[in-house]
Design an enzyme around this catalytic site. Structure first.
Site, PDB file in Angstrom:
ATOM      1  N   ARG A 110       5.170 -14.468   5.133  1.00  0.00           N
ATOM      2  CA  ARG A 110       6.246 -14.244   6.328  1.00  0.00           C
ATOM      3  C   ARG A 110       6.468 -15.371   7.136  1.00  0.00           C
ATOM      4  O   ARG A 110       7.724 -15.573   7.505  1.00  0.00           O
ATOM      5  CB  ARG A 110       5.829 -12.974   7.027  1.00  0.00           C
ATOM      6  CG  ARG A 110       5.516 -11.603   6.423  1.00  0.00           C
ATOM      7  CD  ARG A 110       5.071 -10.645   7.227  1.00  0.00           C
ATOM      8  NE  ARG A 110       5.045  -9.207   6.500  1.00  0.00           N
ATOM      9  CZ  ARG A 110       3.690  -8.946   6.063  1.00  0.00           C
ATOM     10  NH1 ARG A 110       2.810  -9.570   6.091  1.00  0.00           N
ATOM     11  NH2 ARG A 110       3.583  -7.707   5.324  1.00  0.00           N
ATOM     12  N   ARG A 153      -0.187   1.837   6.633  1.00  0.00           N
ATOM     13  CA  ARG A 153      -0.495   1.497   5.511  1.00  0.00           C
ATOM     14  C   ARG A 153      -2.063   1.767   5.812  1.00  0.00           C
ATOM     15  O   ARG A 153      -2.801   2.379   4.873  1.00  0.00           O
ATOM     16  CB  ARG A 153      -0.267   0.036   5.170  1.00  0.00           C
ATOM     17  CG  ARG A 153       1.147  -0.181   4.875  1.00  0.00           C
ATOM     18  CD  ARG A 153       1.438  -1.525   4.415  1.00  0.00           C
ATOM     19  NE  ARG A 153       2.785  -1.549   3.881  1.00  0.00           N
ATOM     20  CZ  ARG A 153       3.405  -2.810   4.005  1.00  0.00           C
ATOM     21  NH1 ARG A 153       3.119  -3.714   4.761  1.00  0.00           N
ATOM     22  NH2 ARG A 153       4.690  -3.008   3.552  1.00  0.00           N
ATOM     23  N   HIS A 200       1.626  -9.793  12.392  1.00  0.00           N
ATOM     24  CA  HIS A 200       2.167  -8.903  11.292  1.00  0.00           C
ATOM     25  C   HIS A 200       2.239  -9.978   9.884  1.00  0.00           C
ATOM     26  O   HIS A 200       3.381 -10.501   9.773  1.00  0.00           O
ATOM     27  CB  HIS A 200       3.751  -8.446  11.470  1.00  0.00           C
ATOM     28  CG  HIS A 200       4.205  -7.682  10.451  1.00  0.00           C
ATOM     29  ND1 HIS A 200       3.515  -6.529   9.527  1.00  0.00           N
ATOM     30  CD2 HIS A 200       5.313  -7.909   9.744  1.00  0.00           C
ATOM     31  CE1 HIS A 200       4.288  -6.221   8.571  1.00  0.00           C
ATOM     32  NE2 HIS A 200       5.487  -7.029   8.559  1.00  0.00           N
ATOM     33  N   ASP A 206       1.799  -2.018   9.153  1.00  0.00           N
ATOM     34  CA  ASP A 206       0.346  -2.063   8.660  1.00  0.00           C
ATOM     35  C   ASP A 206      -0.670  -1.064   9.035  1.00  0.00           C
ATOM     36  O   ASP A 206      -1.419  -0.660   8.180  1.00  0.00           O
ATOM     37  CB  ASP A 206       0.009  -3.361   9.300  1.00  0.00           C
ATOM     38  CG  ASP A 206       1.121  -4.552   8.991  1.00  0.00           C
ATOM     39  OD1 ASP A 206       0.950  -5.518   8.424  1.00  0.00           O
ATOM     40  OD2 ASP A 206       2.058  -4.619   9.796  1.00  0.00           O
TER      41      ASP A 206
END
Length: 323
Positions: A98, A161, A185, A158
């Site tokens: 990212r 998840r 993140h 996240d």
């Protein structure tokens, strides 16, 4: 209305704007269409045809939901929105982190955020594009809006998840799992195992109740799987968008209903855990005015150290940006 005036435009509490109509933006509008939160959603994209096509396609589901208007528009449509969601930006490719996206997407934000600032926008700015923590800080600076009203989707996905993985591992409803991923993140994210519980029962006790005794191995495996899940999805289908779409829907729900729910959104840190002047994903009370206050969750020494390292990694990238 492109010239800035002193008065903030009156907000329409039933209007949302999505800037960026790629996979994430379009999936998020589809989720929001079904939520009943808004009566008007505007789609803005550099490719006007794309925005129009997505608006048309999603609108055809309205007879199965609730009456509303979904249409392609321009920046003049943002002024009276309750929420602007920004998903515009380059997507993460296989093999990319990212943080690799940072320079491309900061350049895109330099063209988008000043357009919002010109319109005296009075609502909440929700950043979803990656790297979300850095781009939230960039948006705070470029928009001039109060920092509590510029938040990022952070580690909401996240953490979802993680809850899903723990729910599967323990064979319990993932909604009964209370656990956060904090920090960036991204690759330096930290699982706050110390504060994780299942409806108030400490995680290691719950694990043993369900016949799991290899705590270290299991937690390491689950943390790695959660951290790498985006890469795994991108390798298989080249993008992730359904999970984040539901996260966007949830954050919008909390804001529009003033729920004061606790979500690990990207927001500015002011000395908490020894971190200052950097946007990180940490649990906070979120309501109609954005971030209301931090929630200090319990972190052990190792987790607090990893959180500081995560903040330092983001700060080093921020220091290299020209804004």
């Amino acid at each position: 209305m492109s010239n800035k005036t002193s008065a903030v435009v009156k907000t329409n509490p039933r209007k949302a704007v999505m800037i960026g109509c790629g996979f994430v933006g379009s999936a998020s509008v589809f989720a929001l269409m079904q939520s009943g939160l808004f009566s008007e959603i505007v789609l803005i994209d550099a490719d006007k045809d794309k925005a129009e096509g997505e608006a048309m396609d999603i609108s055809h589901g309205i007879p199965f939901a609730r009456p509303m208007k979904i249409y392609a528009g321009g920046y003049d449509d943002v002024a009276d929105a309750a929420i602007i969601v920004v998903s515009a930006g380059a997507g993460q490719k296989p093999g990319e982190t990212r943080l690799d996206l940072v320079n491309k997407n900061v350049a895109i934000f330099k063209s988008i955020i000043p357009e919002i600032a010109k319109r005296n926008f009075g609502g909440i700015l929700l950043i979803v594009a990656n790297p979300v923590d850095i781009l939230t800080q960039v948006a705070q600076k470029l928009s001039g809006l109060p920092e509590e009203r510029v938040i990022g989707s952070g580690t909401v996905l996240d953490s979802a998840r993680l809850k899903y993985a723990l729910g599967e591992h323990l064979e319990v409803d993932s909604r009964s799992v209370h656990a956060f991923i904090v920090g960036e993140h991204g690759d330096s994210e930290v699982v706050a195992w110390s504060s994780a519980n299942v409806s108030g029962v400490e995680l290691h006790k719950m694990c043993e109740m369900r016949g799991h005794y290899k705590h270290k191995e299991n937690t390491e495996e689950i943390a790695a799987n959660v951290k790498n899940s985006a890469y795994e999805i991108i390798n298989r289908k080249h993008a992730t968008y359904y999970g984040i779409a539901m996260s966007v829907r949830r954050i919008c729900e909390v804001i529009m209903r003033d729920e004061k729910s606790i979500l690990p959104v990207s927001h500015m840190m002011h000395g908490q855990y020894g971190i200052d002047g950097v946007v990180l994903s940490m649990p906070a009370i979120v309501g109609a005015n954005g971030v209301e206050s931090d929630i200090p969750i319990e972190l052990n020494g190792e987790e607090a150290l990893k959180l500081k390292e995560s903040a330092d990694a983001l700060k080093s990238i921020l220091d290299g940006l020209e804004l």
